[in-house]
Design a protein around this motif. Structure first.
Motif, PDB file in Angstrom:
ATOM      1  N   PRO A  70       0.819  -1.210   0.000  1.00  0.00           N
ATOM      2  CA  PRO A  70       0.000   0.000   0.000  1.00  0.00           C
ATOM      3  C   PRO A  70       0.861   1.272   0.000  1.00  0.00           C
ATOM      4  CG  PRO A  70      -0.855  -1.582   1.578  1.00  0.00           C
ATOM      5  CD  PRO A  70       0.446  -2.149   1.068  1.00  0.00           C
ATOM      6  N   GLY A  71       0.516   2.194  -0.884  1.00  0.00           N
ATOM      7  CA  GLY A  71       1.224   3.465  -0.960  1.00  0.00           C
ATOM      8  C   GLY A  71       2.492   3.412  -1.798  1.00  0.00           C
ATOM      9  N   LYS A  72       2.997   2.215  -2.076  1.00  0.00           N
ATOM     10  CA  LYS A  72       4.270   2.109  -2.798  1.00  0.00           C
ATOM     11  C   LYS A  72       4.094   1.542  -4.215  1.00  0.00           C
ATOM     12  CE  LYS A  72       8.035   1.065  -0.401  1.00  0.00           C
ATOM     13  NZ  LYS A  72       8.982   0.245   0.422  1.00  0.00           N
ATOM     14  N   GLY A  73       3.439   0.404  -4.289  1.00  0.00           N
ATOM     15  CA  GLY A  73       3.269  -0.218  -5.604  1.00  0.00           C
ATOM     16  C   GLY A  73       3.200  -1.727  -5.464  1.00  0.00           C
ATOM     17  N   GLY A  74       3.249  -2.404  -6.581  1.00  0.00           N
ATOM     18  CA  GLY A  74       3.119  -3.850  -6.526  1.00  0.00           C
ATOM     19  C   GLY A  74       3.754  -4.532  -7.707  1.00  0.00           C
ATOM     20  N   VAL A  75       3.845  -5.853  -7.577  1.00  0.00           N
ATOM     21  CA  VAL A  75       4.374  -6.708  -8.643  1.00  0.00           C
ATOM     22  C   VAL A  75       3.455  -7.910  -8.777  1.00  0.00           C
ATOM     23  CG1 VAL A  75       6.252  -8.261  -9.320  1.00  0.00           C
ATOM     24  CG2 VAL A  75       6.795  -6.065  -8.234  1.00  0.00           C
ATOM     25  N   ARG A  76       3.076  -8.233 -10.002  1.00  0.00           N
ATOM     26  CA  ARG A  76       2.408  -9.512 -10.268  1.00  0.00           C
ATOM     27  C   ARG A  76       2.982 -10.050 -11.565  1.00  0.00           C
ATOM     28  NH1 ARG A  76      -2.356  -8.083  -9.814  1.00  0.00           N
ATOM     29  NH2 ARG A  76      -3.144  -7.804 -11.931  1.00  0.00           N
ATOM     30  N   ILE A  77       3.172 -11.344 -11.613  1.00  0.00           N
ATOM     31  CA  ILE A  77       3.627 -12.010 -12.840  1.00  0.00           C
ATOM     32  C   ILE A  77       2.682 -13.180 -13.074  1.00  0.00           C
ATOM     33  CG2 ILE A  77       5.570 -13.081 -14.035  1.00  0.00           C
ATOM     34  CD1 ILE A  77       7.397 -11.905 -11.803  1.00  0.00           C
ATOM     35  N   GLU A  78       2.150 -13.272 -14.284  1.00  0.00           N
ATOM     36  CA  GLU A  78       1.134 -14.291 -14.553  1.00  0.00           C
ATOM     37  C   GLU A  78       1.358 -14.928 -15.920  1.00  0.00           C
ATOM     38  OE1 GLU A  78      -2.848 -12.682 -15.126  1.00  0.00           O
ATOM     39  OE2 GLU A  78      -3.746 -14.635 -14.705  1.00  0.00           O
ATOM     40  N   ASP A  79       1.267 -16.241 -15.934  1.00  0.00           N
ATOM     41  CA  ASP A  79       1.307 -16.977 -17.200  1.00  0.00           C
ATOM     42  C   ASP A  79       0.218 -18.034 -17.210  1.00  0.00           C
ATOM     43  OD1 ASP A  79       3.708 -16.085 -18.838  1.00  0.00           O
ATOM     44  OD2 ASP A  79       4.574 -16.295 -16.845  1.00  0.00           O
ATOM     45  N   VAL A  80      -0.158 -18.457 -18.413  1.00  0.00           N
ATOM     46  CA  VAL A  80      -1.071 -19.593 -18.585  1.00  0.00           C
ATOM     47  C   VAL A  80      -0.220 -20.821 -18.892  1.00  0.00           C
ATOM     48  CG1 VAL A  80      -2.891 -20.614 -20.012  1.00  0.00           C
ATOM     49  CG2 VAL A  80      -2.979 -18.170 -19.425  1.00  0.00           C
ATOM     50  N   LEU A  81      -0.489 -21.895 -18.162  1.00  0.00           N
ATOM     51  CA  LEU A  81       0.228 -23.158 -18.387  1.00  0.00           C
ATOM     52  C   LEU A  81      -0.787 -24.287 -18.500  1.00  0.00           C
ATOM     53  CD1 LEU A  81       1.972 -21.538 -15.829  1.00  0.00           C
ATOM     54  CD2 LEU A  81       3.623 -22.954 -17.051  1.00  0.00           C
ATOM     55  N   VAL A  82      -0.453 -25.294 -19.269  1.00  0.00           N
ATOM     56  CA  VAL A  82      -1.337 -26.454 -19.385  1.00  0.00           C
ATOM     57  C   VAL A  82      -0.711 -27.605 -18.609  1.00  0.00           C
ATOM     58  CG1 VAL A  82      -2.531 -28.019 -20.931  1.00  0.00           C
ATOM     59  CG2 VAL A  82      -1.959 -25.717 -21.706  1.00  0.00           C
ATOM     60  N   VAL A  83      -1.430 -28.090 -17.614  1.00  0.00           N
ATOM     61  CA  VAL A  83      -0.967 -29.270 -16.879  1.00  0.00           C
ATOM     62  C   VAL A  83      -0.925 -30.432 -17.868  1.00  0.00           C
ATOM     63  CG1 VAL A  83      -1.472 -30.863 -14.989  1.00  0.00           C
ATOM     64  CG2 VAL A  83      -1.974 -28.408 -14.741  1.00  0.00           C
ATOM     65  N   THR A  84       0.224 -31.089 -17.936  1.00  0.00           N
ATOM     66  CA  THR A  84       0.454 -32.081 -18.985  1.00  0.00           C
ATOM     67  C   THR A  84       1.096 -33.324 -18.383  1.00  0.00           C
ATOM     68  OG1 THR A  84       0.824 -30.243 -20.523  1.00  0.00           O
ATOM     69  CG2 THR A  84       1.548 -32.415 -21.257  1.00  0.00           C
ATOM     70  N   ALA A  85       0.528 -34.478 -18.683  1.00  0.00           N
ATOM     71  CA  ALA A  85       1.068 -35.733 -18.145  1.00  0.00           C
ATOM     72  C   ALA A  85       2.527 -35.880 -18.576  1.00  0.00           C
ATOM     73  CB  ALA A  85       0.242 -36.914 -18.655  1.00  0.00           C
ATOM     74  N   GLY A  86       3.363 -36.273 -17.639  1.00  0.00           N
ATOM     75  CA  GLY A  86       4.766 -36.527 -17.972  1.00  0.00           C
ATOM     76  C   GLY A  86       5.653 -35.319 -17.761  1.00  0.00           C
ATOM     77  N   THR A  87       5.236 -34.164 -18.286  1.00  0.00           N
ATOM     78  CA  THR A  87       6.140 -33.008 -18.249  1.00  0.00           C
ATOM     79  C   THR A  87       5.799 -31.993 -17.169  1.00  0.00           C
ATOM     80  OG1 THR A  87       4.790 -31.839 -19.848  1.00  0.00           O
ATOM     81  CG2 THR A  87       6.567 -33.169 -20.734  1.00  0.00           C
ATOM     82  N   GLY A  88       4.699 -32.184 -16.458  1.00  0.00           N
ATOM     83  CA  GLY A  88       4.323 -31.208 -15.442  1.00  0.00           C
ATOM     84  C   GLY A  88       3.422 -30.138 -16.006  1.00  0.00           C
ATOM     85  N   ALA A  89       4.018 -29.202 -16.752  1.00  0.00           N
ATOM     86  CA  ALA A  89       3.203 -28.129 -17.317  1.00  0.00           C
ATOM     87  C   ALA A  89       3.901 -27.520 -18.521  1.00  0.00           C
ATOM     88  CB  ALA A  89       2.927 -27.052 -16.275  1.00  0.00           C
ATOM     89  N   ARG A  90       3.093 -27.022 -19.443  1.00  0.00           N
ATOM     90  CA  ARG A  90       3.594 -26.400 -20.665  1.00  0.00           C
ATOM     91  C   ARG A  90       3.086 -24.964 -20.699  1.00  0.00           C
ATOM     92  NH1 ARG A  90       1.174 -26.590 -26.049  1.00  0.00           N
ATOM     93  NH2 ARG A  90      -0.544 -27.815 -25.226  1.00  0.00           N
ATOM     94  N   ALA A  91       4.019 -24.007 -20.863  1.00  0.00           N
ATOM     95  CA  ALA A  91       3.629 -22.588 -20.850  1.00  0.00           C
ATOM     96  C   ALA A  91       3.040 -22.177 -22.195  1.00  0.00           C
ATOM     97  CB  ALA A  91       4.841 -21.731 -20.526  1.00  0.00           C
ATOM     98  N   LEU A  92       1.947 -21.408 -22.170  1.00  0.00           N
ATOM     99  CA  LEU A  92       1.351 -20.899 -23.411  1.00  0.00           C
ATOM    100  C   LEU A  92       1.632 -19.412 -23.618  1.00  0.00           C
ATOM    101  CD1 LEU A  92      -2.185 -22.581 -23.582  1.00  0.00           C
ATOM    102  CD2 LEU A  92       0.000 -23.381 -24.490  1.00  0.00           C
ATOM    103  N   THR A  93       1.962 -18.698 -22.539  1.00  0.00           N
ATOM    104  CA  THR A  93       2.254 -17.261 -22.664  1.00  0.00           C
ATOM    105  C   THR A  93       3.728 -17.049 -22.417  1.00  0.00           C
ATOM    106  OG1 THR A  93       1.553 -17.134 -20.361  1.00  0.00           O
ATOM    107  CG2 THR A  93       0.013 -16.274 -22.004  1.00  0.00           C
TER     108      THR A  93
END
Ligand code: ZN
Ligand code: ZN
Length: 356
Positions: free
Chosen positions: A314-337
């Motif tokens: 509050p009063g200073k600022g913020g950080v957010r980082i967001e990606d879409v990932l597909v949960v995938t058998a074998g590999t864990g997850a695959r990033a789409l963004t």
């Protein structure tokens, strides 16, 4: 699905569910899905041609009062028990439904179609990937235009316009541009505030493509970031990595959230990260499964989710980082963004923080 309920049919009234089951995108449509046989789709005349084209496997009723038309069908077809989507029904409409249904018993159905929708088939994943490609490309393309003096609102408009040029139907939601102290508000609406040197700027945006919603957030620094800005950014980036590494078939949604949240809490910022870690995306921008504290459920193959930790001061600022990932058998997850590294920006030495 319907037969297991011991009901004769389900009355589907949630727009994205109607679209999922029939192919028709309409602001006024409902579907009566019997335990056996073709679904009966009702929509008004504005959508009649689209329904014939996109929902060829249904019986079509063109009626301005879609729900009432299907309620009449229940009785006409001798149905005794019909389930309805209680989470998408006003008290008013429910009263009318029960009254018009007469002898037909109306029972709640739950979110079973949403559960089906959380797992995407190959064609859906292709459309979602296309939405995500447009999204990431649009930001990469406009980064060189971002400079001090540009208003939050202008930046949002430039980004939305670029997504449209790249083939988006529309923005998946109202684009968020939160600069300086506004970054402390996770869902800030863009204002006329000009970007200033020394700001962190959080940009949360996405393209909708063929009905599928992308969702991506990047936080960039205008000018060389201060020590605290770099520290918070690195913390959020570490938390996102931990969350992504926790994605796997069979992983518990609460555990995925905890993997990221515990890092932020250990750094003393637990109270500055109050929203869930992520959510499913698809025909809706927020859909099952939710990744959050207190949530339960296991991830399965072909489920796309966002991973989006943030720290808001509050009063200073913020950080957010967001990606879409597909949960995938074998590999864990695959990033789409993923953002191709734009040539006009400087990637700071210690982190991926984009510095303009
Ligand atoms: Zn977002
Ligand atoms: Zn999101």
């Amino acid at each position: 699905m319907v037969a297991a309920l011991d009901a004769d049919a389900v009355l589907v009234t949630h727009g994205p569910n109607v679209r999922y089951l029939t192919g028709l995108a309409s602001s006024n449509a409902a579907l009566l899905l019997p335990a056996e046989g073709a679904g009966i789709l009702a929509t008004d005349s504005r959508y009649a041609l689209a329904a014939q084209r996109d929902a060829a496997n249904t019986e079509l009723i063109v009626d301005r009062y879609a729900e009432a038309a299907l309620t009449a069908e229940m009785a006409r077809r001798g149905m005794r028990k019909v389930a309805f989507e209680a989470h998408e029904m006003t008290v008013d409409r429910h009263c009318e439904l029960v009254r018009a249904a007469g002898a037909v018993t109306i029972v709640p159905f739950g979110r079973k179609i949403e559960a089906l929708r959380s797992v995407k088939d190959a064609a859906e994943l292709e459309l979602l990937a296309a939405a995500c490609r447009i999204t990431a490309q649009a930001l990469a393309d406009i980064l060189p235009q971002i400079r001090p003096g540009m208003a939050e609102r202008s930046l949002a408009a430039v980004l939305d316009y670029r997504m449209a040029q790249l083939g988006a139907d529309r923005p998946a939601f109202e684009t968020i541009v939160a600069s300086g102290p506004n970054g402390a508000i996770p869902h800030h609406s863009p204002t006329g505030r000009p970007l200033r040197r020394g700001d962190l700027v959080t940009i949360d945006f996405g393209a909708q493509y063929a009905g599928y919603h992308a969702d991506m957030t990047r936080t960039i620094a205008v000018g060389e970031p201060a020590g605290w800005q770099r520290d918070v950014y690195d913390l959020v980036a570490d938390a996102q990595r931990a969350g992504i590494e926790a994605l796997a078939v069979g992983a518990d949604v609460g555990d995925v959230d905890a993997a990221a949240r515990d890092l932020i809490a250990a750094a003393g910022h637990g109270e500055h990260f109050q929203h869930g870690l992520g959510h499913g995306v698809g025909l809706e921008i927020h859909e099952a499964p939710m990744l959050g504290y207190g949530r339960t459920g296991k991830l399965t193959d072909r489920v796309p989710v966002t991973v989006e930790p943030g720290v808001y001061l509050p009063g200073k600022g913020g950080v957010r980082i967001e990606d879409v990932l597909v949960v995938t058998a074998g590999t864990g997850a695959r990033a789409l963004t993923s953002l191709a590294q734009p040539s006009t920006t400087v990637i700071s030495a210690n982190s991926e923080l984009l510095v303009l």
